[in-house]
Design an enzyme around this catalytic site. Sequence first.
Site, PDB file in Angstrom:
ATOM      1  N   PHE A  84      -1.141  63.076 -37.996  1.00 14.03           N
ATOM      2  CA  PHE A  84       0.041  62.122 -37.622  1.00 14.03           C
ATOM      3  C   PHE A  84       0.233  62.681 -36.264  1.00 14.03           C
ATOM      4  CE2 PHE A  84       3.049  65.286 -38.405  1.00 14.03           C
ATOM      5  CZ  PHE A  84       3.810  65.664 -37.013  1.00 14.03           C
ATOM      6  N   LYS A  85       0.045  63.699 -35.310  1.00 13.32           N
ATOM      7  CA  LYS A  85      -0.377  63.968 -34.361  1.00 13.32           C
ATOM      8  C   LYS A  85      -1.305  63.307 -33.089  1.00 13.32           C
ATOM      9  CE  LYS A  85       2.323  67.644 -35.623  1.00 13.32           C
ATOM     10  NZ  LYS A  85       2.091  69.012 -35.995  1.00 13.32           N
ATOM     11  N   ASP A  86      -2.382  62.711 -34.246  1.00 12.90           N
ATOM     12  CA  ASP A  86      -3.230  62.078 -32.786  1.00 12.90           C
ATOM     13  C   ASP A  86      -2.158  60.881 -32.209  1.00 12.90           C
ATOM     14  OD1 ASP A  86      -5.524  63.629 -33.003  1.00 12.90           O
ATOM     15  OD2 ASP A  86      -5.658  61.994 -35.467  1.00 12.90           O
TER      16      ASP A  86
END
Length: 479
Positions: free
Chosen positions: A114-116
């Site tokens: 999800f950090k992307d």
Amino acid sequence: MQFISTRGGMEPVGFTDVLLTGLAPDGGLAVPASLPILSGADLEDLRPLPYAELAARVIGLYATDIPEPDLLTLTRAAYGQGRFPEPVVPVTGLDQVTDGLILVGLSEGPTMAFKDLAMQFLGQAIPYVLRRQDRVLNILGATSGDTGSAAEHAFKGQDGVSVFMLSPAGRMSAVQRAQMYSIADVNIHNIAVQGVFDDCQNLVKAINADQAFKSTYAIGAVNSINFGRIAAQIVYYVWAWLRVTDELPAAERSAYRVDVTVPSGNFGNVYAGHLAREMGLPLRRLIVATNENNVLDEFFRTGVYAPRASKDTLATSSPSMDISRASNLERFLWTLLGPDAFAQAWRRLEEDGRVDLSKHVAAMRERYGFVSASSSHKDRLTAIRVVHATAGRLIDPHTADGVTVALSLMQPGFPTLALETAKAAKFGETVAEALGAAPEPDDVLRALLEAEQHVETIGHNVDALRALIEQDALVPEKV
């Protein structure tokens, strides 16, 4: 839109300033001086927009010092084909598991986490601001697993930006290590710290507290302390609610409230959900899901916040959540208590190592919608098996933590969005333990795991870190 510090020692600044500075000069975190509001009419106006356009509109409520056409160019580059497939964030019902459970797919980006979704935006926005201001930036960050690879893949090869990323030695999965350490670009510097994530985070804070060093070497941050990431994460809460309500009659949409369960370590992801809720998005409860490192769960249940020492932070099967001091909680405590009471509580926390806010538990639940629970390794294995057997979906152990907590706290009549935070392939050993076999790596992943790795290892020593930065940092006269 202006931003101030939780510690009260920073003059109001704009979005592009907090984008580059990370921690405020007084050691606090940047927070909006006021919040924008999303009315029901505003949400309907956003409904037909594709993800990149929605991102430009939502982030633009905070990034008021970036011209609208430029911001749209940045979000289109961040979320375009080649970085994310369509839809950027798929929203899928898991009624086979239980009625009302909905999976929000946040892991479709280049590092399968999800950090992307936030980092790809920063990877466009930060170089844009640097070019406008004729500056360079040395990004210093700490990662428990996914932030590091997302940052490095967003910034590798970028002119005017260098990344120094700290990670806890031996505490990440093989795929997480490979995604970071295999990058050979000259502007990427991996540093393994002999300790846990909190040790890495403490070193980052120590460097940021040295204002002279920070200024000389143009130190910035892209951890979740960077408000640019928080702003970009608000987007997918809005997107998910819009997709869940697409088929409802228009007259019923604005009153349709949902719960969200968020696997939580550093509190940045769920803090973005908190801001979305405060802006007017119809989120009923924000469910904080933790693993055995359950400091946040203890806080939201009892009101006592007592971060643990590094030696007491457990290594678990959901390693990105192996955190005992959640940096972003400071932002929420500032909101919960108000600036003056927050300053007093923070002093107690620093002096005593704990703070008792039990009289505020009711407000955290009723006013702000926070509830919490934790999962064990056995719980996560069970969740992986159940979701795979009933819905045919593979989930990773962090998402399994969220699903476990969602199933324990769901209430009839209120759908629950479970945020999928990573792909199962990143944690093959745990998935294999749950199912008897790991996901078969594709050719790209197999090549990644076999690639040469580049990493420096240091002890928990700020002087050693300072020396590495002095050796490799970009400074204006060298650019």
